[in-house]
Design an enzyme around this catalytic site. Structure first.
Site, PDB file in Angstrom:
ATOM      1  N   HIS A  71       0.825  -1.220   0.000  1.00 51.20           N
ATOM      2  CA  HIS A  71       0.000   0.000   0.000  1.00 51.20           C
ATOM      3  C   HIS A  71       0.852   1.259   0.000  1.00 51.20           C
ATOM      4  CE1 HIS A  71       0.280   1.077   4.385  1.00 51.20           C
ATOM      5  NE2 HIS A  71       0.418  -0.222   4.542  1.00 51.20           N
ATOM      6  N   GLU A 222      -5.306   1.144   2.445  1.00 53.28           N
ATOM      7  CA  GLU A 222      -4.999   0.101   3.429  1.00 53.28           C
ATOM      8  C   GLU A 222      -5.070   0.632   4.851  1.00 53.28           C
ATOM      9  OE1 GLU A 222      -2.717  -2.533   6.083  1.00 53.28           O
ATOM     10  OE2 GLU A 222      -2.409  -0.416   5.660  1.00 53.28           O
TER      11      GLU A 222
END
Length: 344
Positions: A71, A222
């Site tokens: 992420h 995320e």
């Protein structure tokens, strides 16, 4: 097989990615940047509707599709309100360790794209004035942002174009030492993103083809729990590449690739974890197997999203997560080598 990671490329990429502002919810600019960085390698680059990137590396076989995910979104803050004296109250994006923000520089970005610098401070910031200057709790209720503009009222701030909902970028203070340490906020998980870009560079330079078609997901949400809730439907197994935890009774160090057997979302796929451990041993990598006590990953989000996949989690050991983080370049290299061994 010897994997020749280009350390200089890896460090330069890490510096560039870490220095680029991308708090969760504001990642379209860094995804543009990553697309530009990957153009020379010729792999297919697509975006999901919510702004994640998907890079496809053709494999020797399409029998199954392996997914990797890291992420690029980070922790951050957003303007909550403007005080009567011209400072900003803020709301947090994700879970930074708030006391570490006291005294940190930041940049406020308006909806129109104007940028203003500022500083996170306690509301009792002066030892010569406030008896509780050193003891007052450092949290989002007792801290504010001082703007580096001549503002004396709420109206003055509004005239600058600053308003609730504007993003506040925290200065990452990225530094790479001669001894190979990477010191910065947001190594979680930009260190892993940099490692994946360096792996792509190595694949192209060394003419490495994975056994199975591989799709690399660069996720953008995320830190708020749904980064990889959606993944391409043809992915059959997925490795989340995210920071390895250090501390308490954990084995990982800043030099290791960490293999997570279980985190807060539950155990990872037993057979995948076993294969990763065996590959780390076979390739004589510095590694650790650990249980993460307070943690979730893109694989966690993908499984909760109903995706029928096997999942695992590995990543470079990172010290002081969600604060002033640090890792060593060797941890990134070990991560790249383990991923390559698994894919090839």
């Amino acid at each position: 097989m010897k994997y020749n990671v280009n350390r200089e490329f890896l460090l330069n990429t890490s510096k560039e990615i870490l220095s680029f502002n991308s708090p969760t919810g504001f990642c379209f600019e860094i995804i543009d940047k990553i697309e530009e960085m990957l153009k020379p390698y010729g792999y297919n680059f697509q975006r999901t509707n919510k702004g994640c990137a998907v890079i496809t590396i053709p494999g020797e076989s399409n029998e199954r599709v392996v997914g990797l995910s890291a992420h690029v979104d980070t922790l951050g803050a957003m303007v909550r309100s403007i005080t009567g004296s011209g400072t900003l109250r803020f709301t947090l994006l994700g879970g930074p360790i708030v006391p570490t923000l006291d005294g940190e520089y930041c940049t406020i970005r308006t909806r129109e794209g104007k940028l203003y610098t500022g500083t996170f401070l306690s509301t009792s910031p002066a030892a010569h004035v406030f008896k509780d200057a050193s003891t007052k709790k450092r949290d989002d209720e007792n801290m504010e942002v001082r703007i580096d503009e001549v503002v004396k009222s709420k109206e003055d701030v509004e005239k600058l174009g600053i308003a609730p909902g504007d993003f506040i970028f925290i200065d990452p203070k990225t530094t790479i030492t001669e001894s190979g340490f990477i010191k910065s906020r947001f190594i979680d998980d930009k260190g892993s993103v940099s490692a994946l870009i360096a792996m792509i560079e190595m694949f192209k330079r060394e003419d490495i083809t994975p056994k199975y078609t591989t799709k690399i997901l660069i996720s953008t949400y995320e830190e708020v729990g749904h980064g990889a809730a959606y993944i391409p439907a043809d992915i059959t197994e997925m490795i989340s590449v995210d920071m390895g935890c250090i501390g308490e009774d954990l084995s990982c160090s800043e030099y290791d690739v960490s293999i997570c057997a279980k985190d807060s979302s539950g155990p990872y796929d037993y057979n995948m974890v076993t294969e990763l451990v065996n590959l780390a041993k076979k390739n004589e990598l510095s590694y650790a197997v650990d249980i993460y006590p307070m943690y979730g990953s893109d694989v966690s989000a993908a499984l909760r999203g109903g995706n029928d996949i096997r999942g695992a989690l590995i990543g470079p050991g990172v010290h002081a997560s969600h604060g002033m983080e640090r890792t060593h370049v060797s941890a990134l290299e070990n991560t790249i080598k383990l991923l390559t061994a698994y894919l090839v």
